[in-house]
Design a protein around this motif. Structure first.
Motif, PDB file in Angstrom:
ATOM      1  N   GLY A 168       0.795  -1.073   0.107  1.00 16.30           N
ATOM      2  CA  GLY A 168       0.073  -0.180  -0.013  1.00 16.30           C
ATOM      3  C   GLY A 168       0.945   1.385   0.064  1.00 16.30           C
ATOM      4  O   GLY A 168       1.993   1.405  -0.044  1.00 16.30           O
ATOM      5  N   PRO A 169       0.283   2.292  -0.106  1.00 16.05           N
ATOM      6  CA  PRO A 169       0.912   3.780   0.260  1.00 16.05           C
ATOM      7  C   PRO A 169       1.654   3.775   1.328  1.00 16.05           C
ATOM      8  O   PRO A 169       1.509   3.157   2.280  1.00 16.05           O
ATOM      9  N   PRO A 170       2.792   4.630   1.273  1.00 11.89           N
ATOM     10  CA  PRO A 170       3.654   4.732   2.573  1.00 11.89           C
ATOM     11  C   PRO A 170       2.896   4.979   3.703  1.00 11.89           C
ATOM     12  O   PRO A 170       2.997   4.533   4.856  1.00 11.89           O
ATOM     13  N   VAL A 171       1.629   5.765   3.840  1.00 10.24           N
ATOM     14  CA  VAL A 171       0.920   5.953   5.058  1.00 10.24           C
ATOM     15  C   VAL A 171       0.226   4.869   5.622  1.00 10.24           C
ATOM     16  O   VAL A 171      -0.269   5.057   6.857  1.00 10.24           O
ATOM     17  N   MET A 172       0.175   3.635   4.855  1.00 12.99           N
ATOM     18  CA  MET A 172      -0.452   2.608   5.440  1.00 12.99           C
ATOM     19  C   MET A 172       0.544   1.537   5.770  1.00 12.99           C
ATOM     20  O   MET A 172       0.057   0.663   6.805  1.00 12.99           O
ATOM     21  N   GLY A 173       1.868   1.919   5.899  1.00 15.37           N
ATOM     22  CA  GLY A 173       2.682   1.042   6.646  1.00 15.37           C
ATOM     23  C   GLY A 173       2.898  -0.334   5.741  1.00 15.37           C
ATOM     24  O   GLY A 173       2.542  -0.538   4.609  1.00 15.37           O
TER      25      GLY A 173
END
Length: 274
Positions: A168-173
């Motif tokens: 996932g995108p970086p904000v999702m870890g």
């Protein structure tokens, strides 16, 4: 002597549809009701309220509607799986647009099962009740088909998530399983199927256009929220739209053929103008 019976509902793509909903994004203009009908012997069928209906879509057009989004879905899946140029551009775009905030999360929640599926369930109950009261043959078939389609969504999406295993995108870890977007698919099928079922039962063109606009707005809101919140990459959403376009086009084709078969089995539909 015109039709006097209350026949089964007819889809009205020419009167309200600027494009077909299953295909959240597929366009297919049709003729308006003002033109002469193309049914055998010029017969026109009535809808549940006794108004003139339209004939099903031209044969062959659903094939195009099924094929184009399927091809696009295959292309995106290949690029994501191979981490090709399209997938890399997708990640750069996501980095530029992600702005997490509670409002974006609220929009994304419109694609939750607990929100979208009850909306579809209410539409199923309403259409089933109207069709049964109108004496429509096999009144349960359209709601049942939409319910089955909704049940098919996780059976299709979950294996694809496991197979592609996209992070996932970086904000999702850390973690994988973001492609394609399940929230997008849930919203597209629930709101799209509800719209397809309700359209033939609406009295006016304005009501039909309003319903289509609401369906489109809900799906765009879910997509916007998912991408801006950083829950999904943009291509996760686009791929789900393409996949759901195929599924909804299949549902629209089933509803059209079911309506035509029901109409041909009633005396009013076999009676031409005198």
């Amino acid at each position: 002597m015109g039709d006097t019976g209350s026949g089964p509902p007819q889809l009205h793509p020419g009167r309200a549809l600027a494009h077909t909903t299953g295909a959240s994004s597929s366009g297919s203009p049709h003729r308006s009701d003002g033109r002469s009908p193309q049914t055998p012997r010029g017969a026109r069928h009535t809808d549940p309220d006794g108004r003139p209906g339209t004939t099903p879509p031209v044969p062959g057009r659903p094939t195009f509607l099924l094929g184009l989004p399927a091809l696009l879905f295959a292309l995106i899946t290949w690029q994501v799986a191979a981490h090709g140029p399209l997938a890399r551009a997708d990640e750069r775009l996501s980095d530029a647009v992600v702005r997490p905030n509670p409002f974006h999360e609220l929009l994304a929640d419109l694609g939750n099962i607990t929100v979208a599926v009850p909306v579809l369930a209410l539409a199923l109950l309403y259409v089933a009740g109207r069709a049964r009261a109108a004496g429509v043959p096999r009144w349960w078939s359209a709601p049942a088909a939409a319910a089955v389609l909704m049940a098919v969504v996780p059976a299709v999406i979950v294996p694809l998530k496991e197979l592609i295993a996209r992070p996932g995108p970086p904000v999702m870890g850390p973690g994988t399983g973001f492609y394609p977007s399940g929230h997008t698919a849930t919203a597209a099928i629930a709101y799209g199927a509800a719209t397809l079922l309700l359209l033939p039962w609406l009295r006016t063109t304005t009501a039909r256009r309003t319903l289509l606009a609401v369906c489109l707005a809900l799906n765009l809101a879910v997509a916007y929220g998912l991408v801006r919140r950083g829950f999904h990459w943009p291509l996760d959403v686009v791929a789900s739209w393409c996949l759901c376009a195929v599924l909804l086009s299949g549902l629209a084709l089933f509803l059209s053929r079911s309506s035509r078969r029901s109409s041909s089995g009633t005396p009013s539909s076999r009676t031409g103008p005198s």
